[in-house]
Design a protein around this motif. Structure first.
Motif, PDB file in Angstrom:
ATOM      1  N   ARG A 147       0.818  -1.221   0.000  1.00  0.00           N
ATOM      2  CA  ARG A 147       0.000   0.000   0.000  1.00  0.00           C
ATOM      3  C   ARG A 147       0.846   1.264   0.000  1.00  0.00           C
ATOM      4  O   ARG A 147       0.456   2.283  -0.554  1.00  0.00           O
ATOM      5  CB  ARG A 147      -0.937   0.014   1.198  1.00  0.00           C
ATOM      6  CG  ARG A 147      -2.182  -0.849   1.038  1.00  0.00           C
ATOM      7  CD  ARG A 147      -3.134  -0.661   2.194  1.00  0.00           C
ATOM      8  NE  ARG A 147      -3.707   0.665   2.211  1.00  0.00           N
ATOM      9  CZ  ARG A 147      -3.431   1.604   3.106  1.00  0.00           C
ATOM     10  NH1 ARG A 147      -2.555   1.385   4.064  1.00  0.00           N
ATOM     11  NH2 ARG A 147      -4.023   2.772   3.063  1.00  0.00           N
ATOM     12  N   LYS A 187       4.037   5.552  -2.189  1.00  0.00           N
ATOM     13  CA  LYS A 187       2.665   5.792  -2.627  1.00  0.00           C
ATOM     14  C   LYS A 187       2.286   4.844  -3.763  1.00  0.00           C
ATOM     15  O   LYS A 187       3.089   4.565  -4.644  1.00  0.00           O
ATOM     16  CB  LYS A 187       2.514   7.244  -3.098  1.00  0.00           C
ATOM     17  CG  LYS A 187       1.088   7.691  -3.364  1.00  0.00           C
ATOM     18  CD  LYS A 187       1.047   9.180  -3.686  1.00  0.00           C
ATOM     19  CE  LYS A 187      -0.374   9.678  -3.873  1.00  0.00           C
ATOM     20  NZ  LYS A 187      -0.427  11.134  -4.168  1.00  0.00           N
ATOM     21  N   GLU A 189      -1.112   4.290  -6.443  1.00  0.00           N
ATOM     22  CA  GLU A 189      -2.388   4.803  -6.936  1.00  0.00           C
ATOM     23  C   GLU A 189      -2.885   3.929  -8.075  1.00  0.00           C
ATOM     24  O   GLU A 189      -2.095   3.345  -8.811  1.00  0.00           O
ATOM     25  CB  GLU A 189      -2.221   6.238  -7.459  1.00  0.00           C
ATOM     26  CG  GLU A 189      -1.743   7.239  -6.434  1.00  0.00           C
ATOM     27  CD  GLU A 189      -1.396   8.569  -7.072  1.00  0.00           C
ATOM     28  OE1 GLU A 189      -2.180   9.513  -6.901  1.00  0.00           O
ATOM     29  OE2 GLU A 189      -0.352   8.646  -7.747  1.00  0.00           O
ATOM     30  N   GLU A 199     -14.113   4.454 -10.295  1.00  0.00           N
ATOM     31  CA  GLU A 199     -12.808   4.853  -9.806  1.00  0.00           C
ATOM     32  C   GLU A 199     -12.532   4.158  -8.479  1.00  0.00           C
ATOM     33  O   GLU A 199     -13.425   3.952  -7.674  1.00  0.00           O
ATOM     34  CB  GLU A 199     -12.743   6.374  -9.626  1.00  0.00           C
ATOM     35  CG  GLU A 199     -12.762   7.127 -10.939  1.00  0.00           C
ATOM     36  CD  GLU A 199     -12.542   8.607 -10.749  1.00  0.00           C
ATOM     37  OE1 GLU A 199     -12.096   8.988  -9.664  1.00  0.00           O
ATOM     38  OE2 GLU A 199     -12.819   9.368 -11.682  1.00  0.00           O
ATOM     39  N   ARG A 200     -11.280   3.810  -8.255  1.00  0.00           N
ATOM     40  CA  ARG A 200     -10.908   3.115  -7.039  1.00  0.00           C
ATOM     41  C   ARG A 200      -9.834   3.895  -6.291  1.00  0.00           C
ATOM     42  O   ARG A 200      -8.962   4.507  -6.876  1.00  0.00           O
ATOM     43  CB  ARG A 200     -10.356   1.722  -7.368  1.00  0.00           C
ATOM     44  CG  ARG A 200     -11.337   0.821  -8.096  1.00  0.00           C
ATOM     45  CD  ARG A 200     -12.384   0.270  -7.144  1.00  0.00           C
ATOM     46  NE  ARG A 200     -13.300  -0.613  -7.849  1.00  0.00           N
ATOM     47  CZ  ARG A 200     -14.273  -1.290  -7.265  1.00  0.00           C
ATOM     48  NH1 ARG A 200     -14.461  -1.180  -5.979  1.00  0.00           N
ATOM     49  NH2 ARG A 200     -15.067  -2.068  -7.963  1.00  0.00           N
ATOM     50  N   ASP A 201      -9.926   3.822  -4.987  1.00  0.00           N
ATOM     51  CA  ASP A 201      -8.910   4.391  -4.114  1.00  0.00           C
ATOM     52  C   ASP A 201      -8.380   3.233  -3.287  1.00  0.00           C
ATOM     53  O   ASP A 201      -9.158   2.511  -2.642  1.00  0.00           O
ATOM     54  CB  ASP A 201      -9.550   5.456  -3.218  1.00  0.00           C
ATOM     55  CG  ASP A 201      -8.561   6.057  -2.234  1.00  0.00           C
ATOM     56  OD1 ASP A 201      -7.425   5.570  -2.153  1.00  0.00           O
ATOM     57  OD2 ASP A 201      -8.947   7.018  -1.539  1.00  0.00           O
ATOM     58  N   ASP A 203      -7.084   3.072  -0.542  1.00  0.00           N
ATOM     59  CA  ASP A 203      -7.443   3.161   0.877  1.00  0.00           C
ATOM     60  C   ASP A 203      -8.836   2.609   1.154  1.00  0.00           C
ATOM     61  O   ASP A 203      -9.178   2.315   2.303  1.00  0.00           O
ATOM     62  CB  ASP A 203      -7.367   4.614   1.361  1.00  0.00           C
ATOM     63  CG  ASP A 203      -5.933   5.121   1.434  1.00  0.00           C
ATOM     64  OD1 ASP A 203      -5.028   4.282   1.585  1.00  0.00           O
ATOM     65  OD2 ASP A 203      -5.719   6.342   1.334  1.00  0.00           O
TER      66      ASP A 203
END
Length: 320
Positions: A147, A187, A189, A199-201, A203
């Protein structure tokens, strides 16, 4: 968390290997040995359990965090209103992928998101698989490392990443190839839209497992390399005290530890939280520090470094 939400979670997990815990101090679940209380905590052992649990959280409108090995988190003294999740059982295992998945001489290996990095690297060494030796000595879990694209000594875990298996709030399992990820310093993304054309995040998802491209090698050479990396880390970092590893991200072209040391902050304390005299980018708990002590010290370091060098340090530790 209200009574109805507690009852729903308790009912769902009643016959699971681990049932729900409520109002849990996070001090024992953070390598900093500090932190407030979480409304709930659960160990999840299988992918179906994880799917069912996330659906229940979604229906009950409860937030969650996966805490891995607790090596990169700090829950504020205000506490966390949702549920902390630890991945156990099947979700912390390691196994090679089918033989037909071998690509260009590399072998694909699947590691559960809850697998500790130490266990994963030990398994790789015993199997004679190379490529992640630079991760030796980094605490935490595979899911957490992915992550944040964890790394050290010039390498990043994303360099060897092949794909992710994630679960969303609706309980859907999503296969994410490396090509659909943008990896940068600490990071990760998603690029564009993944699954269901939404859309995906990252987190908002749980990394159930990750696959890595590893190189067949000689066991003794891999073990020797790991030993060398571990020796380099131990010689430069504090031992025997509670910490979260490197506390701040390195700014572009510089090192957070160098800036903090140059600002004269080595040994600076707030309560029982201290900037390590051994390595300035480590904030350590010398006794019974509170999360507030640690966060106050963090802010003092940020402000002093900014005043002296016009550089705003960003925490690598996740503040919850």
């Amino acid at each position: 968390m209200n009574k109805q939400q507690r009852e729903s979670l308790a009912k769902l997990t009643k016959n699971w290997p681990s049932t729900m815990q409520f109002d849990v101090s996070m001090t024992s679940y953070s390598s900093l040995r500090a932190g407030g209380r979480a409304a709930g905590l659960i160990d999840i052992h299988t992918l179906p359990e994880l799917q069912d649990f996330l659906v229940c959280l979604h229906e009950q409108q409860l937030v969650f965090r996966v805490i891995g090995r607790g090596s990169n988190i700090l829950v504020t003294d205000k506490g966390f209103p949702g549920v902390m999740i630890q991945l156990k059982g099947e979700l912390e295992q390691v196994c090679p992928v089918e033989a037909e998945k071998v690509e260009g001489g590399e072998l694909l290996v699947k590691a559960g998101g809850g697998c500790s990095l130490g266990k994963f690297l030990s398994w790789c060494t015993k199997q004679g698989l190379s490529g992640l030796e630079f991760m030796t000595g980094i605490p935490g879990s595979v899911g957490g490392a992915v992550r944040m694209n964890a790394g050290a000594l010039g390498g990043e875990i994303g360099d060897r990443l092949h794909s992710l298996e994630c679960v969303d709030a609706c309980g859907s399992v999503i296969q994410v190839p490396r090509a659909e990820l943008r990896l940068s310093y600490r990071k990760v993304e998603f690029i564009g839209r993944i699954g269901r054309d939404r859309e995906r995040d990252i987190d908002a998802l749980v990394v159930a497992s990750a696959r890595f491209r590893l190189i067949p090698g000689v066991q003794e050479e891999i073990r020797s390399c790991c030993t060398g990396f571990l020796a380099r880390r131990k010689g430069k970092q504090p031992t025997g005290v509670a910490s979260a590893g490197s506390f701040f991200k390195n700014p572009t072209g510089d090192a957070a530890g160098r800036l903090i040391e140059a600002a004269g902050l080595k040994g600076h304390c707030c309560g029982e939280a201290m900037v390590s005299p051994v390595h300035a980018n480590f904030i350590v708990n010398t006794g019974k520090s509170t999360a507030t002590d640690i966060l106050t010290l963090m802010q003092q370091v940020q402000e002093t470094v900014f005043q002296k060098f016009a550089v705003r340090l960003e925490p690598e530790v996740e503040i919850i």
